[in-house]
Structures are given as structure tokens and as C-alpha cells.
Design an enzyme around this catalytic site. Structure first.
Site, short mmCIF file in Angstrom:
data_model
loop_
_atom_site.label_atom_id
_atom_site.label_comp_id
_atom_site.label_asym_id
_atom_site.label_seq_id
_atom_site.Cartn_x
_atom_site.Cartn_y
_atom_site.Cartn_z
N GLU A 183 0.85 -1.19 0.00
CA GLU A 183 0.00 0.00 0.00
C GLU A 183 0.89 1.24 0.00
O GLU A 183 1.84 1.33 0.79
CB GLU A 183 -0.91 0.02 1.23
CG GLU A 183 -1.96 1.11 1.13
CD GLU A 183 -2.94 1.10 2.30
OE1 GLU A 183 -4.09 1.47 2.10
OE2 GLU A 183 -2.53 0.73 3.42
N GLY A 318 3.09 1.77 10.75
CA GLY A 318 2.94 1.11 12.04
C GLY A 318 2.50 -0.33 11.86
O GLY A 318 2.99 -1.24 12.54
N ALA A 319 1.57 -0.55 10.95
CA ALA A 319 1.06 -1.88 10.65
C ALA A 319 0.37 -1.82 9.29
O ALA A 319 0.06 -0.74 8.79
CB ALA A 319 0.09 -2.36 11.74
N MET A 320 0.12 -2.99 8.71
CA MET A 320 -0.51 -3.06 7.39
C MET A 320 -1.50 -4.21 7.36
O MET A 320 -1.18 -5.32 7.73
CB MET A 320 0.55 -3.22 6.30
CG MET A 320 -0.02 -3.39 4.91
SD MET A 320 -1.03 -1.96 4.41
CE MET A 320 -2.08 -2.73 3.18
N GLU A 355 -6.32 -2.81 12.51
CA GLU A 355 -5.98 -3.65 11.35
C GLU A 355 -7.03 -4.74 11.11
O GLU A 355 -7.33 -5.08 9.96
CB GLU A 355 -4.59 -4.27 11.53
CG GLU A 355 -3.47 -3.27 11.73
CD GLU A 355 -3.42 -2.18 10.66
OE1 GLU A 355 -3.76 -2.47 9.50
OE2 GLU A 355 -3.03 -1.06 10.98
#
EC number: 3.4.11.-
Length: 918
Positions: A183, A318-320, A355
Site C-alpha cells: 500500500e 505502524g502496521a498493514m 488492522e
């Protein structure tokens, strides 16, 4: 979420005009005019529409069979793919996205098994497109044909696409894993594809990996076998649901895992570095509670058989939310009660919820184009907090939402260089800049406001209908408004268009006049801007939900200030009552009260008639209004006196942050003013820190732990002598091996206090500590404190250290921010970034939001027109289009701070002389 308990009180004579006038529609900046890198490609490579730069629509992907072989030693990969495509218009060219991969060959296999080879392959790095030209026309047909492509690429070190991440293996040796981050538009770095969110397809992934490595993808393996004659394995994964390219993921590395099953029979695993799987247990427990909660709340089953959550050492975000394979920074996934602060425990819970929310909002139903990014991020943010509140109700996260989300949105959206929630995106290079507080924090805040206005039950009903209608498909903002309008019976589109299609938000100016048994309240709206009023005030108008809170109880239902500038209404308010507008601070706007109403406001604060959310919102509004010239800073400080008996964590966090903001703007004033300001903060924070103490008490709650951290940090920054002395004592014990001397909650605070009052010795001790710390999570509090040095020379040492190779790229912006926030080294930080801009640009330009963070970290702390001009001149000469908006926002912030200082300098100086004894 139920943010307020209401009872009906008389609310008479509400008169608000019915016209909707939406002005000051924001027009996004125009990118440079598009030109093809190869003029011969211009007619075939792309469809360049006035509003978007996208691929042609003549060919559509249906299914990808992707085979990849990463080389973890030489940092390259080879691959081939067979893509089932649907030819919708006869053509002799096929165009798709590529970036920094080399295509060797391509051919199409027709229905009769005939192979048509691409006779020409044109790749443009600038346009991120490869065009295959064939010597015969590929005819439009209803059946799919197969496009075969062979290619190679690099496992880069830019934390984008298919990249390498360094880790220490179980033998203590340095090695690399291969991981993906696609992304928004980096799947094209890993394989040729139609890299647009609406061009969904299914994927079958095969990875050829070292025999001793774990291979993961969105789905579970259906085959895992040795490759004869090699030390490799072929891992074939099950076919995915139909989804966008940016959600595909695959990882090859050394991991162990901890596993559980949810009550609705979904398998959840947390993959960690070897030897650390128990640190994944908290995240595992949160996920196992959250997944079935969302399935019930959305009335939609989670469609995949599993969720894997993976710790990645080098990670720009931070996160996906990759579908079924979610990646995280270690600090946002791993929890060790001995070394992880309570604030990070809460953050882990929220990020896991965020998430997992994306598995529905974003993955199951995907935005039609990046203009609607907020449908992904705003909803995942709001619903993420909803999940945390469900699991940990004693954490009172909706009160903290005001600081964690709403304040961030209000701050950024107060700039003229902000953008609407729905901002038209034309070019791939523009996308990274809208992954910001507008899409996330403002998006979540206006959702919270809307849910409060139409009612939570109607909101959930509409949200469920929206998800059901667009499952496995793409949707736009208007699709959501249509579903919510049906469920609520209200014109949601008209209401919300004023909040999503134009930038900014209003400030409501409130006055009141007693008229017998009733009070006539007059409300007038104008656009709030941090650059202040009246000359630069904006002209936007909003449909504003307005309510009256009387002695802590909302009087009646929300009414709309329906796109008009001014409205008046009557309310029965007892003469001694404390009242305010915007109950629970649920509305995304600010409220300015007439001077005569401030005593009434103070009463509701001091006797705590107002809720925590309302007391927090008042502090935030007062200082924001003062900073922009809507009221004086001394009035804001006077209202602050009503908080002398305050005991709530969130309210104190807001007070501390705003006084810190004031100090940051006044950082270069004369010594006497700075000493008085410091003395004032000592009088606020010293007693609070002393009351809370340094040690955790038996039975102490989560919020008390958060408050202790805030109080000691604030008191230490204000140089309260007792706090500084205790910090030094505990630090020396810690350095000498007593790991219990500093609780995990207080390590970051102690490190910054010690260095802020120390010298070279303390700096060296902190750097040495980073070498001793075994995990990135233990190192991060040190890195965030290293810029707190008591001299400019120490700040420069920290800046040198940040780019020495000892700090991971993902953490460099944290270090630079700590330097830029330190008044002692603010000038040196900006000079350093200027001098080394080419190196920063080269290192971070693949993930432009990291580059943008370096700009804000190094420049935004200034408070003078001279510095604003200097920053402007520098970036005029060193143009960086991908972060152009961020640069403008930083410059505007500097000018706003300068205007505040110039406007209130004399008044604050006199107030401090009158109210602070030296």
C-alpha cells in the site's frame, strides 16, 4: 459506543434557517503536467483522464498465478506469472504497472493454445508502466486468455514493495528476511500488475524459499514440498478471495508462533522472532476477542480461514492490513510486562483492532479510488477504538480519543494547506500525502459525530447494509451516505458533504441573554484557522449538530445549524446551572464563549459537573482559540485555574500538552519570562507527581499508570528539583544493572529528564544502553530521548548518531523529532537537515511520509516569520513534489506560531508577573 446518557429537558423555540450554504470549497493543488517519458508510448500506455491518471480499460485482470524465488543472500528475486485476463476491447498492446523490476519476456496464450509473443516491451520508470506490443490484434472476447510474464527485481532496503529486513537469527547472526509492503502503489515493485484498487482479482502465490525458512502469504499453504537437488522448498498457497493488489502479501523469514482459535472458529497466529513468541500473547488475546466482535457487529463473517499477525523489524508504517497476513512493527505487536510501558500496551490493543477492522473496511469492501481512502482509514480508526472499548471498558478510551484522534485532526485541519477528507488524487505520487491526520483522525471524528447525531443503532444498521451490498467490490463515500440515509431516515449526504468535500471546520461563537424563564442562546459559525481572525478567517459553512449540556445532562436531541452563519434558540437553563455546547465534545468543531460566560464554564469544570470529555474539550478549545487570536492566552490560563482539583488522566494529559505547546512557542523569549513560565508549570506538575509517586501501587489501574508517566515527564521537563534528583538516582542504578530501578512506564521520561539536565557522560551512557538492549522495543524509549540534550553540541551528536547506521531507518524520524522539539538544539536540527537533505531524500523518498516526518520534525518548532521565509526558500530551491503539501503545512504552522507569539507576548509577560512569584 454510547458517549452520553441523556434525559429530555425542555428545549423551546429552536429557530435555525434551512438553507445549506457550503462555501470555500477547497481545490487540491495541481501536480505538474503529465508528460510521457517515451513519446511513442503516450497513445497506448495510459488513459490520462482530466481527473485521474490510470491504466487503459481495454484489459482487465481476473486471476494471477504468481511464482517468486527470493534470494536472501544477494537481495534479488526472480519471478514469473500467468495472469488470466479479460480483453474487453480489441487491442495490440497491454499496459500494466511496474516499478524497479526488469521484464524479460511476455506472451499471451489464446483459447486455442496459440502463443502470441510480445514483440516490443517498453518500460517507463517515470510513469511506472510497462507496455507490451504484439504483432497481431488481440480480439475482445468473453473468455479469459493467459498473459505470461517473466521478470526479476531487487529486494530493496527502502521498506517498500518486496524488500529485505535485517534481523538477528537464533544463533546471534545477522540475516535478512523478505517481506512486502504494497500500500498504496508498491505491488508494482514486486510483480507486473494492474495496481489500482478497483482492479480486483484473485491470486495464487507460489514461493520458492530456503528449506529452513518460514513462508507466509494471505492464505494457508496447500502444498509444501522439497525441490529436488536443492536446499529449497516450494510452497504453494491457496487461492485468495477477489481483492486489490495492495492487499497481497508474502513473507520469508525465521519465525516462531503462538496460536489460538476464536469462538467463531477462526485460527489466529502471532509470528515473532525466535524465542519471543510469548510476547505475542497479549496481541493474540486481543485479536481473538476482536475478530468475533467485528463479525457480530458488522453482521458479516470473516471470510478467510485464518489471521496471521507478523512482527517485521524494518517497517515504515505502524502496521498493514494485508488480508489474512497483517504485518506490524515490533513495538505495536509484542508486549513484555517488564519492558513495555502501559501506553504501548494500549497502543498494541488499538492497532490490532484497527488492522482487523480493515479486514472488512478496506479488504472486503474496498474504496473505489484513493480519493475515498478515508473510507478505509477513518472507519478502521473509529471501529478500532470501538473494539478496545469493548474489551477494556475500564481504559475509557473514548475519553482518550479526543487526544489520540480528534485533536490531531483539528490541528492539521486548521491550516489553509490542509485538504478535504475526500481529496481528488490524480497521480500515484500524491497518494502518500493523504495518509495523514485528515484521512485517519478527522475521518474517525466525523464518523463519531455522525453516529452520535443519527443514533448508534441506525448507524450500525446502515453500516451493515453498506457492507452487504458491496462485499468483494468497491464503493465510494456516497454509497455509504446512501445506506446511512436509508437506515436513519435523515439526509446524511447533505449533512456530511459539508464535512468531507470541503477542508476545515467551524468555530461556534456563543452568547446568551436571559429572557424571563428562558435563555436565548445565539450561535454564529465561521471557519477556524490557526492563522487567526479576522483577516485570514475562512468562509466555509457547515451543517453543524448543536446541543446544550445543562449540569452534565444533554437537553433534548441534536439540532442542525443548517449551513447558515447564525442561529438563535431558547433553552430553559436554571440560573445557577453550568452549561455548554457540544456534549461529550462529539462534534468536530470548536466553541468560543462570550467573556461573560467564562465563569459559568469554570463552575462546571471545578465542581466536575462536566464530564471528562467535556473538561478535556474545553482545555483544547481554549488554547486553540488563544493560539489563533480568537481569545487571549491569559483568558485561557485563567480558565485553567478551575482545574486545580483535577484528577483525571485524560484531562491532565490535555493540560500538559497545551502548556508544553505554549512553552515551545515562547522558547526563545527572555530568561525572566521563561523562568516564570517554568515556575508556573512546576506549581502545576510538582504536586501531581508527588501525589502519584514513582512506584506502582497494588491494585492500581491502567489510567493511573498513564497519569504517573505524564506527570513525571512534565515535572521533569519543568525541572522540578525533586523529580530531577529522583530521575538521576534511578538512572544510575539502572545503568549499573538494576533493571527494576526504572519501571517500563517511566523509562522514556527518566531518560529524557536525565539527558536534559546532564552532559556527555549521560549521553554516552544512553547510547551504550541501546547496545545492551536486546529488543527494538527497549531501544525506542532511548532513541526518543536522545534529542533532549542540555546543549546544542549534544543535539548535534544525536543527529550524527541517527544517520550513523546504528538507528534503523524506520526510527530515524523519532530521533530527529526529539532534537527538533528541544529548544536548545532547534536551530542546529534544521541546519543539519538542510545540510544533509540530499542524503535524507535518497534514503526516505520511497516512503514519502517518512521524508515528510523529517521535514515537520526539523522545521515546525520555529516561531518567527524569518524562519518561515528561510524554510520556504530552501524548499523552493530543493523542490520535492511528493511532499509539497507537507512542506506547505509546516511553513504555515511556523507562521501561525509566530503570529501567536507576536500577538500575546506582552499580555503573557504581564500575566506571569502578576501570578507567578519567583
Amino acid at each position: 459506543m454510547d458517549t452520553s446518557k441523556r434525559r429530555d429537558l425542555p428545549l423551546l423555540g429552536l429557530v435555525i434557517a434551512l438553507f445549506v450554504v457550503i462555501a470555500s470549497y477547497y481545490v487540491a493543488r495541481q501536480p505538474p503536467e503529465y508528460t510521457c517519458a517515451d513519446n511513442n508510448m503516450c497513445g497506448t500506455a495510459v488513459t490520462s483522464m482530466p481527473e485521474r491518471f490510470t491504466l487503459p480499460e481495454n484489459v482487465k485482470p481476473v486471476h494471477y498465478n504468481l511464482n517468486l524465488t527470493p534470494d536472501l543472500i544477494n537481495h534479488v528475486f526472480t519471478g514469473f506469472e500467468d495472469i488470466d485476463i479479460l480483453i474487453q476491447e480489441s487491442t495490440d498492446t497491454i499496459s500494466l504497472n511496474t516499478k524497479e523490476i526488469e521484464v524479460q519476456s511476455a506472451y499471451v496464450t489464446l483459447a486455442d493454445s496459440t502463443q502470441v509473443k510480445a514483440t516490443k516491451i517498453d518500460s517507463s520508470l517515470k510513469d511506472q508502466i510497462t507496455v507490451f506490443t504484439f504483432d497481431q490484434t488481440l480480439k475482445a472476447q468473453d473468455d479469459t486468455v493467459s498473459l505470461h510474464i517473466e521478470f526479476t527485481g531487487t529486494l530493496n532496503d527502502k521498506m517498500a514493495g518486496f524488500y529485505r529486513s535485517k534481523f538477528t537469527n537464533s544463533k546471534g547472526e545477522e540475516e535478512f528476511m523478505a517481506v512486502t509492503q504494497f500500500e498504496s502503489t508498491d505491488a508494482r515493485r514486486a510483480f507486473p500488475c494492474w495496481d489500482e484498487p478497483a482492479l480486483k482479482a484473485t491470486f495464487s502465490v507460489t514461493l520458492n524459499v530456503p528449506a529452513n525458512r518460514v513462508a507466509l502469504s494471505n492464505m494457508d499453504p496447500v502444498s509444501d514440498k522439497a525441490i529436488e537437488g536443492t536446499d529449497m522448498r516450494e510452497v504453494v498457497f491457496d487461492q485468495t478471495p477477489i481483492m486489490s493488489t495492495y492487499l497481497l502479501a508474502f513473507i520469508v523469514g525465521e519465525f516462531e508462533y503462538i496460536e489460538s482459535t476464536t469462538r467463531n472458529n477462526k485460527r489466529v497466529r502471532v509470528y515473532t522472532p525466535v524465542g519471543r513468541k510469548e510476547e505475542g500473547r497479549f496481541a493474540l488475546e486481543v485479536a481473538c476477542e476482536t475478530l468475533p466482535f467485528f463479525a457480530e457487529y458488522f453482521d458479516a463473517a470473516y471470510p478467510l480461514p485464518k489471521v496471521d499477525m507478523v512482527c517485521v523489524n524494518d517497517f515504515a508504517a505502524g502496521a498493514m492490513e494485508n488480508w489474512g497476513l497483517i504485518t506490524y512493527r515490533s513495538v505495536l505487536l509484542l508486549f513484555n510486562p517488564k519492558t513495555t510501558a502501559a501506553s504501548y500496551k494500549q497502543r498494541i490493543a488499538y492497532v490490532v483492532g484497527h488492522e482487523l477492522a480493515h479486514q472488512w473496511f478496506g479488504n472486503l469492501v474496498t474504496m473505489e479510488w484513493w480519493t475515498h481512502l478515508w473510507l478505509n482509514e477513518g472507519f478502521a480508526t473509529w471501529v478500532g477504538w470501538l473494539a478496545v472499548d469493548h474489551i477494556f471498558p475500564d481504559w475509557k478510551v473514548w475519553e482518550q480519543f479526543l487526544l489520540n484522534e480528534q485533536k490531531r485532526g483539528l490541528t492539521l485541519d486548521a491550516l489553509q494547506s490542509s485538504h478535504p477528507i475526500e481529496v481528488e488524487v490524480k497521480y500515484a505520487s500524491e497518494i502518500d500525502e493523504i495518509f495523514d491526520a485528515i484521512s485517519y483522525a478527522k475521518g474517525a471524528s466525523v464518523i463519531r459525530m455522525l453516529a452520535a447525531y443519527i443514533g448508534l443503532d441506525d448507524f450500525r444498521t446502515g453500516m451493515r447494509a453498506y457492507l452487504k451490498k458491496f462485499t468483494y467490490s468497491n464503493a465510494s463515500t456516497n454509497d455509504l451516505w446512501a445506506a446511512l440515509s436509508v437506515s436513519s431516515g435523515k439526509d446524511v449526504k447533505s449533512l456530511m458533504t459539508s464535512w468531507t468535500k470541503q477542508m476545515g471546520y467551524p468555530v461556534l461563537t456563543v452568547s446568551a441573554e436571559n429572557q424571563g424563564e428562558t435563555t436565548q442562546i445565539t450561535v454564529e459559525q465561521e471557519q477556524y484557522l490557526s492563522t487567526g481572525r479576522p483577516d485570514t478567517a475562512g468562509e466555509g459553512l457547515w451543517q453543524v449538530p448543536v446541543n446544550v449540556l445543562i449540569d452534565g445532562v444533554q437537553a433534548g436531541s441534536d439540532q442542525l445549524l443548517n449551513g447558515t452563519i447564525k442561529g438563535t434558540f431558547d433553552s430553559t437553563i436554571p440560573s445557577e446551572a453550568a452549561w455548554k455546547l457540544n456534549a461529550e465534545t462529539a462534534g468536530f468543531y470548536r466553541v468560543k464563549y462570550d467573556q461573560a460566560l467564562l465563569p459559568m464554564l469554570q463552575k462546571g469544570i471545578s465542581d466536575k459537573t462536566f464530564s471528562v470529555s467535556d473538561r478535556t474539550g474545553i482545555v483544547n478549545d481554549m488554547f486553540a482559540l488563544a493560539s489563533a487570536g480568537y481569545m487571549s492566552t491569559t483568558d485561557a490560563l485563567q480558565v485553567l485555574s478551575a482545574y486545580k482539583d483535577e484528577d483525571d488522566t485524560t484531562v491532565w494529559a490535555e493540560i500538559i500538552e497545551n502548556l508544553g505547546w505554549l512553552s515551545s512557542v515562547w522558547y526563545a523569549e527572555d530568561e525572566q519570562t521563561l523562568n516564570r513560565l517554568r515556575k508556573f508549570k512546576q506549581s502545576m506538575y510538582g504536586p501531581l507527581a508527588a501525589k502519584l509517586g514513582w512506584d506502582i501501587k497494588e491494585g492500581e489501574g491502567h489510567l493511573t499508570s498513564l497519569l504517573r508517566t505524564s506527570a513525571i515527564q512534565a515535572a521533569g521537563n519543568a525541572k522540578v528539583p525533586e523529580v530531577v534528583a529522583e530521575a538521576n538516582t534511578r538512572f544510575q542504578k539502572f545503568v549499573n544493572g538494576d533493571s527494576e530501578a526504572i519501571h517500563a512506564d517511566l523509562r522514556g521520561a527518566v531518560f529524557s529528564i536525565v539527558l536534559g539536565n546532564g552532559g556527555d557522560k549521560e549521553w554516552e551512557q544512553l547510547v551504550q544502553l541501546t547496545d545492551k538492549m536486546e529488543t527494538e522495543e527497549e531501544k525506542l524509549p532511548i532513541l526518543k530521548a536522545l534529542g533532549s540534550g542540555s546543549s546544542a553540541a549534544l543535539v548535534v551528536k544525536t543527529l550524527d548518531y541517527s544517520v550513523s547506521g546504528e538507528v534503523r531507518s524506520q526510527d530515524v524520524p523519532f530521533v530527529i523529532r526529539s532534537c527538533g522539539e528541544n529548544p536548545t538544539g532547534r536551530d542546529e536540527t534544521w541546519d543539519y537537515v538542510k545540510t544533509n537533505w540530499a542524503a535524507f531524500h535518497d534514503r526516505f523518498s520511497a516512503g514519502n511520509f517518512l521524508l515528510g516526518r523529517i521535514v515537520t520534525a526539523s522545521a515546525e518548532g520555529f516561531a518567527s516569520e524569518k524562519r518561515a521565509d528561510e524554510v520556504t526558500s530552501f524548499f523552493d530551491a530543493n523542490g520535492t513534489p511528493a511532499i509539497e503539501r507537507t512542506i506547505k503545512q509546516s511553513i504555515e504552522s511556523i507562521r501561525a506560531r509566530a503570529a501567536w507569539l507576536e500577538r500575546d507576548r506582552d499580555g503573557l509577560e504581564k500575566w506571569l508577573e502578576a501570578n507567578v512569584s519567583m
